[in-house]
Design an enzyme around this catalytic site. Structure first.
Site, PDB file in Angstrom:
ATOM      1  N   GLU A 198       5.030  -5.587   8.393  1.00  0.00           N
ATOM      2  CA  GLU A 198       3.637  -5.385   7.996  1.00  0.00           C
ATOM      3  C   GLU A 198       3.025  -6.652   7.384  1.00  0.00           C
ATOM      4  O   GLU A 198       1.805  -6.746   7.253  1.00  0.00           O
ATOM      5  CB  GLU A 198       3.527  -4.233   6.974  1.00  0.00           C
ATOM      6  N   HIS A 245       0.849  -1.207   0.000  1.00  0.00           N
ATOM      7  CA  HIS A 245       0.000   0.000   0.000  1.00  0.00           C
ATOM      8  C   HIS A 245       0.884   1.257   0.000  1.00  0.00           C
ATOM      9  O   HIS A 245       0.681   2.170   0.795  1.00  0.00           O
ATOM     10  CB  HIS A 245      -0.992  -0.017   1.180  1.00  0.00           C
ATOM     11  N   HIS A 277      -0.851   4.844   9.651  1.00  0.00           N
ATOM     12  CA  HIS A 277       0.532   5.338   9.730  1.00  0.00           C
ATOM     13  C   HIS A 277       0.557   6.669  10.472  1.00  0.00           C
ATOM     14  O   HIS A 277       0.889   7.701   9.892  1.00  0.00           O
ATOM     15  CB  HIS A 277       1.125   5.496   8.334  1.00  0.00           C
ATOM     16  N   HIS A 290      10.792  -3.723   3.353  1.00  0.00           N
ATOM     17  CA  HIS A 290      11.309  -2.356   3.333  1.00  0.00           C
ATOM     18  C   HIS A 290      11.695  -1.910   4.727  1.00  0.00           C
ATOM     19  O   HIS A 290      11.195  -2.419   5.727  1.00  0.00           O
ATOM     20  CB  HIS A 290      10.345  -1.353   2.672  1.00  0.00           C
TER      21      HIS A 290
HETATM   22 FE   LIG Z   1       2.349   0.585   5.652  1.00  0.00          FE
END
Ligand SMILES: [Fe+3]
Ligand SMILES: [Fe+3]
Lengths: 140, 288, 288, 140
Positions: free
Chosen positions: C240, C12, C59, C193
């Site tokens: 995540e 996302h 976030h 990431h």
């Molecule tokens: Fe995220």
């Protein structure tokens, strides 16, 4: 009202604050919550109707607030912990506000409480034929 | 290592806070209520807990309709007494125990509890009234507090079984904390009451007393009581009793009841209070 | 009865939203990214889900440091795209599915999941970017959405095992809902990431591809991966990926992978995307 | 900094945002959060020091904000999702902000990403002797 066909729909004189009631009462309860702030209480007291009109509540909810009709407010999605913010801003005790929903006067309600409160006997089921059933068969 | 030594259950009725704050807690007409906490006040002075994990429910104070956590644990440095619409209670700021709270939170999440972490909030009568009833009127609260707020306002509350399991998980977490701390867990709320509708004022003394009897040894059976049964038997707000099960789960299987107090009415509510001490904490770790 | 027919996983990444919103998603240099969603756009038009349960993480948008729910479920009527500091994304308001959401919430709490109920919040790129990637640029989102926000910002996130169990519990809840609804569950986030520190920019292609391979049939093994291992192998934000396990748990044990897309880099991130359909949904209910 | 003696303390160049970091960085992150509102962004840009002084942050945190020293901000409890609200208000891309924490220039960082990103090889453990161990033995 919205407690139909639920495992608690057969409990007399009782509205359970479930998801359906939360949806119906969202803005009514948020209005009550706003009375936690003194400046909002002042604005409300100055002009109750004008203050209410700032909230996306139904006309019925607004009228019930103006009338301090707690039975109606509960039916329209009000939650008692939110509604006491309204009654407290009127200087009413919780017991006094609560008593208005019963068939008793505030004095008779207090007297009932002093005598040990309302008995559960006969107050467990709306249908009295059910009242002999063991309620302990209820599931989580 | 940190250790849970004792726990207590108590109602957290707002009227009790009003009476104390008006300086009327020694008035004769309130004696039947307050006398039942005299033992407790002496006992807590001997126990001197370092930290109390205080299980309560927020009454539309810190949380509104926007967000309703099932289990919220306070990891903050301190918590101010909330203004619930008539000014904040004139009691000390509540000091948190953030290091222990974070340790417990991390452990609970890894044990599969879906905690909501709270770093800043005000605490309402659900938390401050029990502190006042147990510690009395003090300049500073004599211990740190970890608030554990349980949703009992919106249906459904967590089940009794979930609450009991949470208590057990809290015990496991506390016992892994490396500092020597005397920790207590308090379960608050109840006992029978209903604050709404034609049925308001419901009190079920028999149910309440049976609950206090069974909590010592038959708590697994109590944990099976559904919220609907709580509501039917002891009123809509009677379902706050699941919070006592968190306290019970945090103690050993074998506990001694060293005090009990029950009184009707306080305002709309049946007041209940009891104290448990773990018996021979080190040896008998049963009940899992 | 309501039924979960299919699920998908997708990153996302906010940059994808920027590209779409600037009208550049058909630019040649982005083709390797967006071409991988052409199949998906055709597929979703055939599938026509009524409701998508969209698993994502907030976030630092709707939730700040004051309150951090592990699992927050949206029961609201609608959700506005959030202003994340550069203006709200010019995409439609997200319509909720409050009746189904409340049904699921009640069921999950009774199944022992400690949900945080959210009735009002804005939704950030974690939710709106997947909608854009799958449905494209539309006047109205063609389905209702139940946001399910998972904490992956503050350590610890819920474990993989807990997420898988939540997915299974969601499936059980959906299947008890009396209306005929075609429901999908989307897991979003990842893939590898890391957005901070000297090690920023970490990408572990081998890990990501193995994860996508194992998710179909060996998801129970994936659920045992700890957050520390995710961080070590695939970066701080690689963790995540537990959100894909919620999606996986909500599907049958037997699924068909009908599409896959993997590309490095998008901004700092490895992009991953796959689609599962339940095989013969009615018959083979294994994997419990 | 506060990641010592944790199962992730031996991951190089990485700060895990755990409870210790949350405690240290609470007000720093809440300051960043305030930049989500345009009026606050304006006030901050008008007089950064004065705006910062409204927050109970440490002097070191305030200086690191003024210097846009993201490495330092992470060490002082900043979380990247909060910090990007600061870099975004400067008009910086996330990748550009992130690159400042590495040993690479923004251009070299982008080039590394285009070439497939930073390899995990040699980047799993601070102690390279450990790097042969299977990390899959790690427990939840
Ligand atoms: Fe995220
Ligand atoms: Fe209460």
């Amino acid at each position: 009202m919205n407690n139909n066909n639920k495992p608690y729909s057969n409990i007399p004189g009782t509205t359970v604050f479930d998801g359906d009631m939360v949806r119906v009462g969202f803005h009514l309860n948020q209005f009550c919550m706003s009375l936690m702030q003194a400046s909002n209480r002042d604005a409300f007291k100055q002009d109750e109707r004008a203050y209410l009109d700032q909230w996306p509540m139904t006309q019925a909810q607004k009228n019930a607030v103006l009338a301090r009709d707690f039975t109606q407010l509960i039916a329209l999605g009000g939650n008692i912990y939110y509604l006491v913010k309204l009654s407290s801003s009127d200087g009413l005790s919780v017991a006094a506000a609560v008593s208005t929903m019963t068939d008793l006067s505030p004095e008779d309600y207090m007297e009932m409480m002093r005598n040990g409160g309302r008995s559960p006997a006969g107050n467990r089921f709306t249908d009295h034929r059910e009242s002999d059933k063991k309620s302990s068969k209820e599931q989580q | 290592m940190a250790k849970i030594i004792a726990g207590l259950g108590t109602s957290h009725i707002p009227l009790l806070g009003h009476i104390i704050d008006k300086g009327e807690s020694r008035a004769e007409n309130w004696a039947p209520i307050f006398d039942g906490f005299q033992f407790t006040k002496r006992w807590i002075k001997e126990q001197k807990p370092d930290v109390v994990i205080l299980v309560y429910n927020d009454h539309a104070t810190a949380f509104d309709m926007k967000i309703i956590p099932t289990f919220a644990i306070g990891c903050g440095e301190e918590y101010r007494p909330a203004d619930e619409g008539y000014g904040a209670r004139p009691v000390p700021t509540v000091k948190g125990a953030p290091k222990l709270a974070w340790h417990i939170t991390e452990s609970l999440i890894k044990q599969g509890f879906d905690m909501t972490i709270v770093n800043e909030m005000d605490v309402d009568h659900g938390l401050t009234v029990p502190l006042s009833m147990v510690f009395g009127e003090v300049e500073e609260w004599p211990c740190q507090v970890i608030p554990l707020a349980v949703n009992t306002v919106v249906y459904p509350a967590p089940t009794g079984e979930r609450c009991l399991a949470l208590g057990k998980a809290i015990r496991a977490a506390v016992e892994q904390f490396p500092e020597d701390l005397n920790v207590q867990v308090w379960g608050t709320g109840g006992m029978s009451h209903q604050l709404l509708g034609e049925r308001a004022g419901l009190i079920n003394r028999e149910w309440d007393l049976a609950f206090m009897d069974d909590l010592q040894s038959h708590y697994e059976a109590l944990a099976k009581i559904s919220q609907v049964e709580y509501i039917r038997e002891s009123g809509t707000e009677g379902s706050e009793m699941v919070m006592w099960l968190i306290m019970r789960g945090a103690l050993n299987h074998e506990v001694r009841e060293i005090h009990r107090h029950y009184y009707v009415p306080v305002s709309n509510t049946a007041l209940g209070h009891l104290i448990y001490e773990n018996t021979d904490a080190a040896a008998c770790e049963g009940g899992e």
